[in-house]
Design a protein around this motif. Sequence first.
Motif, mmCIF file in Angstrom:
data_model
loop_
_atom_site.group_PDB
_atom_site.id
_atom_site.type_symbol
_atom_site.label_atom_id
_atom_site.label_comp_id
_atom_site.label_asym_id
_atom_site.label_seq_id
_atom_site.Cartn_x
_atom_site.Cartn_y
_atom_site.Cartn_z
ATOM 1 N N PHE A 256 59.358 4.993 0.417
ATOM 2 C CA PHE A 256 59.797 3.495 -0.599
ATOM 3 C C PHE A 256 59.290 2.387 -0.420
ATOM 4 N N LEU A 257 58.208 2.259 0.140
ATOM 5 C CA LEU A 257 57.498 1.628 -0.095
ATOM 6 C C LEU A 257 56.951 1.216 -1.149
ATOM 7 N N ILE A 258 56.390 2.413 -1.832
ATOM 8 C CA ILE A 258 55.902 2.750 -2.985
ATOM 9 C C ILE A 258 57.326 2.246 -4.779
ATOM 10 N N LEU A 259 57.628 2.748 -4.206
ATOM 11 C CA LEU A 259 59.134 2.794 -4.801
ATOM 12 C C LEU A 259 59.199 1.157 -4.828
ATOM 13 N N LEU A 260 59.364 0.874 -4.385
ATOM 14 C CA LEU A 260 59.523 -0.557 -4.194
ATOM 15 C C LEU A 260 58.631 -1.802 -5.069
ATOM 16 N N LEU A 261 57.541 -1.492 -4.533
ATOM 17 C CA LEU A 261 55.991 -2.476 -4.942
ATOM 18 C C LEU A 261 56.280 -1.898 -6.615
ATOM 19 N N THR A 262 56.838 -0.605 -6.802
ATOM 20 C CA THR A 262 56.503 0.041 -8.645
ATOM 21 C C THR A 262 57.872 -1.111 -9.372
ATOM 22 N N LEU A 263 59.615 -0.887 -8.662
ATOM 23 C CA LEU A 263 60.501 -2.251 -8.742
ATOM 24 C C LEU A 263 59.513 -3.208 -9.410
ATOM 25 N N CYS A 264 58.752 -3.587 -8.489
ATOM 26 C CA CYS A 264 58.170 -5.039 -8.749
ATOM 27 C C CYS A 264 57.418 -5.339 -9.577
ATOM 28 N N GLY A 265 57.610 -4.209 -10.182
ATOM 29 C CA GLY A 265 55.993 -4.465 -11.552
ATOM 30 C C GLY A 265 54.653 -3.801 -11.120
ATOM 31 N N VAL A 266 54.666 -3.184 -10.275
ATOM 32 C CA VAL A 266 53.312 -2.529 -9.588
ATOM 33 C C VAL A 266 53.215 -1.394 -10.220
ATOM 34 N N ASP A 267 51.894 -0.798 -10.934
ATOM 35 C CA ASP A 267 51.761 -0.021 -11.644
ATOM 36 C C ASP A 267 51.839 1.383 -10.195
ATOM 37 N N ALA A 268 51.971 2.657 -11.026
ATOM 38 C CA ALA A 268 52.919 3.552 -9.672
ATOM 39 C C ALA A 268 51.389 3.709 -8.767
ATOM 40 N N PHE A 269 49.711 3.541 -9.290
ATOM 41 C CA PHE A 269 49.234 4.722 -8.434
ATOM 42 C C PHE A 269 48.386 2.655 -8.087
ATOM 43 N N THR A 270 48.368 1.948 -8.114
ATOM 44 C CA THR A 270 48.258 1.105 -7.486
ATOM 45 C C THR A 270 49.158 0.453 -6.833
ATOM 46 N N ALA A 271 49.693 0.998 -7.110
ATOM 47 C CA ALA A 271 51.766 0.503 -5.863
ATOM 48 C C ALA A 271 50.749 1.813 -4.394
ATOM 49 N N PHE A 272 51.077 2.958 -4.862
ATOM 50 C CA PHE A 272 50.877 4.171 -4.195
ATOM 51 C C PHE A 272 48.990 4.081 -3.069
ATOM 52 N N ALA A 273 48.113 3.470 -4.041
ATOM 53 C CA ALA A 273 46.792 2.805 -2.557
ATOM 54 C C ALA A 273 46.706 1.660 -2.337
ATOM 55 N N ALA A 274 48.141 0.600 -2.619
ATOM 56 C CA ALA A 274 48.026 -0.549 -2.421
ATOM 57 C C ALA A 274 49.146 -0.006 -0.549
ATOM 58 N N VAL A 275 50.304 0.789 -0.681
ATOM 59 C CA VAL A 275 50.761 0.658 0.529
ATOM 60 C C VAL A 275 50.020 1.580 1.494
ATOM 61 N N PHE B 201 56.631 -11.782 -3.417
ATOM 62 C CA PHE B 201 57.430 -10.709 -2.588
ATOM 63 C C PHE B 201 56.301 -9.561 -2.644
ATOM 64 N N VAL B 202 55.693 -9.104 -3.111
ATOM 65 C CA VAL B 202 54.779 -7.827 -2.663
ATOM 66 C C VAL B 202 53.899 -7.945 -1.871
ATOM 67 N N LYS B 203 53.354 -8.800 -1.817
ATOM 68 C CA LYS B 203 52.606 -9.575 -0.200
ATOM 69 C C LYS B 203 53.082 -9.496 0.669
ATOM 70 N N TYR B 204 54.925 -9.675 0.977
ATOM 71 C CA TYR B 204 55.113 -9.583 2.045
ATOM 72 C C TYR B 204 55.698 -8.379 2.489
ATOM 73 N N VAL B 205 55.849 -7.334 1.776
ATOM 74 C CA VAL B 205 56.133 -5.632 1.372
ATOM 75 C C VAL B 205 54.580 -5.427 2.013
ATOM 76 N N LEU B 206 53.790 -5.800 1.698
ATOM 77 C CA LEU B 206 52.693 -4.987 2.879
ATOM 78 C C LEU B 206 52.206 -5.867 3.437
ATOM 79 N N ALA B 207 52.788 -7.209 3.788
ATOM 80 C CA ALA B 207 52.617 -7.790 5.064
ATOM 81 C C ALA B 207 53.123 -6.922 6.610
ATOM 82 N N PHE B 208 54.504 -6.906 6.138
ATOM 83 C CA PHE B 208 55.489 -5.365 6.817
ATOM 84 C C PHE B 208 54.662 -4.530 7.209
ATOM 85 N N ALA B 209 54.150 -3.741 6.288
ATOM 86 C CA ALA B 209 53.491 -2.190 5.790
ATOM 87 C C ALA B 209 52.780 -2.275 6.641
ATOM 88 N N MET B 210 51.515 -2.809 6.864
ATOM 89 C CA MET B 210 50.661 -3.415 8.197
ATOM 90 C C MET B 210 51.043 -3.541 9.625
#
Length: 481
Positions: free
Chosen positions: A405-424, A451-460
Motif C-alpha cells: 500500500f505504501l509503495i502504491l501511495l508513493l507512486t501516486l506522489c510521482g515517485v518511480d516504482a523501483f525507487t518507491a519500492f526501495a524507499a519503503v 508528504f512522501v517523507k511523512y509517509v516514510l517516517a510513518f513506515a519507519m
Amino acid sequence: MWQLVLMINGYFISVIGCAMFAVAGYDMYVNATSWSLFLNSALFTLFIGLSLFLSNRTSTNSISMRQGYLLTTTSWFSIGVLATLPFMLYGCVSSFHDAFFEAISGITGTGATIFSDVESLPKPILLWRSVLNMIGGIGVVVFASALLPFLGIGGMQIFQRENSDINDKFMPKFRYIAKRIIFVYVFFLLCCITCLYFAGMNMFDAVNHGFSTVATAGFSTKNSSIGYYNSPLIETIIIFFMLLSALPMTFFVMLVQNKFKHSLRTVQVLAFLKIVFISVLVMTLWLRLSGKIDDILQAFRYAAFNVVSIMTTTGLSSTDYLSWGAFAVAAFTIIGLIGGCSGSTTGSIKIFRWQVITAFLRQTLALAVAPRRMVPLKIKQFVLGNEVVVSVLIFTTLFFLVAAFLILLLTLCGVDAFTAFAAVMGCITNVGPGVADGIGPSGNFVMFSPFVKYVLAFAMLLGRLEILTVLVVFTRSFWRK
C-alpha cells in the motif's frame, strides 16, 4: 486509561530532555556560542515531560493491553516530535518535515537521512543523531522483550515462558527486564567504543559509531560511512558488535546469570548465525566469480561487512554495494527482509517468524501427502501452539500488505516504482539505505516531497513497532468501551 499512559510518556520524554542536556554540555565544551540552543530544547522537553509525569502520577503494578498499545504508539511518536527541536533551532534543516524524518529515523534505528553532506554538520548535531540511535536501541529491546510478549504481537507471546520466574504483573516485569537489558546494552556500548578508539578512530567518531553499531541504527559521521576509514580492523570490530546486537539481549542476561539453557531464543540464535555465514559465503563467491573483485580476501571483507550490516538492519556500509550488479541488489533486498533475532535491536521480520513459517510449510507439505498423519508443528523439539502460528502469519501478511500500500501511495506522489519500492522497504525494515540509486549507501532521502517523507517516517514507526501495535490504535473497536 490515559493516566498511566501519560505518566509513562512523561517519563520517556524527560529521558530525552536529559539526553539533550548531555549534548548541551558537549556543545558548551566544543563551541561555547551555540550550546544555549540545546539547553533551550532540553528545558522545553523536560518541562513537558515532567508536567505529564507529575500531573498524572499514579502507582500501579498492572497495565491493560489497550494501555500497552496506546503507550507504545504515543511514546515513540511524541519522542520523535520533540527530538526535532535541536535540528530546527540549530538551523540544520529549514522545515519540520525534514527534522521529523531525521528524528524518527534516528529514534527507530533506521539510519535513513535527509543530509547530503553529514561531514559539514556541527558536531553536536552529529552527536544528537547518534544519541537518538542509542536511546532508540535500548527502547526497542525493552519493548521487544517486555511489551511484545505481553501484547502477543506476531507470535512473541511464546517468549513469556522464559520470564516465568518473575511476577506476572507487567510493571515489576518491565523493571526486572529493563535493568538487566540496560546493563548488557551499556556494556556492549563501552566495549565497542573502546575497541573502535584503539583501532584508529578519534574519540568523537568512536562514540558516534559505537552508538550506531550497538543500536544497529546506521547513522555515521562520514559521507562514505565506514568506507571512509578503509580499515579491515575497524570493519571487523563493527561486524562483531553488529552480530552481538542482533542476538536477543535476554540471551546475554541468561549468560550473565549463569542460567543458560536450550530454548527457542537459543535456536533462533543458531539459525541466525547459520544464515549469516551462508549469505556471506554466497556473496563472496559471487563477487569473485563474477569478476567484480579479483582478490578473494577483499571480496570476503566487503561481503562480510555489508551482508552483516543489511541483515542486522544496521545500514552502515564499507562500499557502494549497488555497483555489484542485479544479483547483489536482489540478495540485499532478501536478506534485509530476514532481520536479526527477536529481542534484539534489529528491525525487519526477524528470524523467529521465518522459522515459524518454515515449520508451518513443512507441516502443510507433509499433510498434503498424507492427510491422516499426525504431524506436530515445531521448531526443533519445541512444539508451537496454533495461536503462535496464526499470530505470525497475520503479522507477516500485514507487513507485506502495508508495504504494498505504501509503495502504491508513493507512486501516486510521482515517485518511480523501483525507487518507491526501495524507499519503503528500506524504511519499513529499518535497514535505512534503499537498493535504488539516489537513496542507496551513498545517497539520501532529501529529494522526496514533504508528504512522501511523512509517509516514510510513518513506515519507519510501523516497522519498528511491529505494525499491528500502531494500526490497532486506529481501529474503531480499540476506542469502543
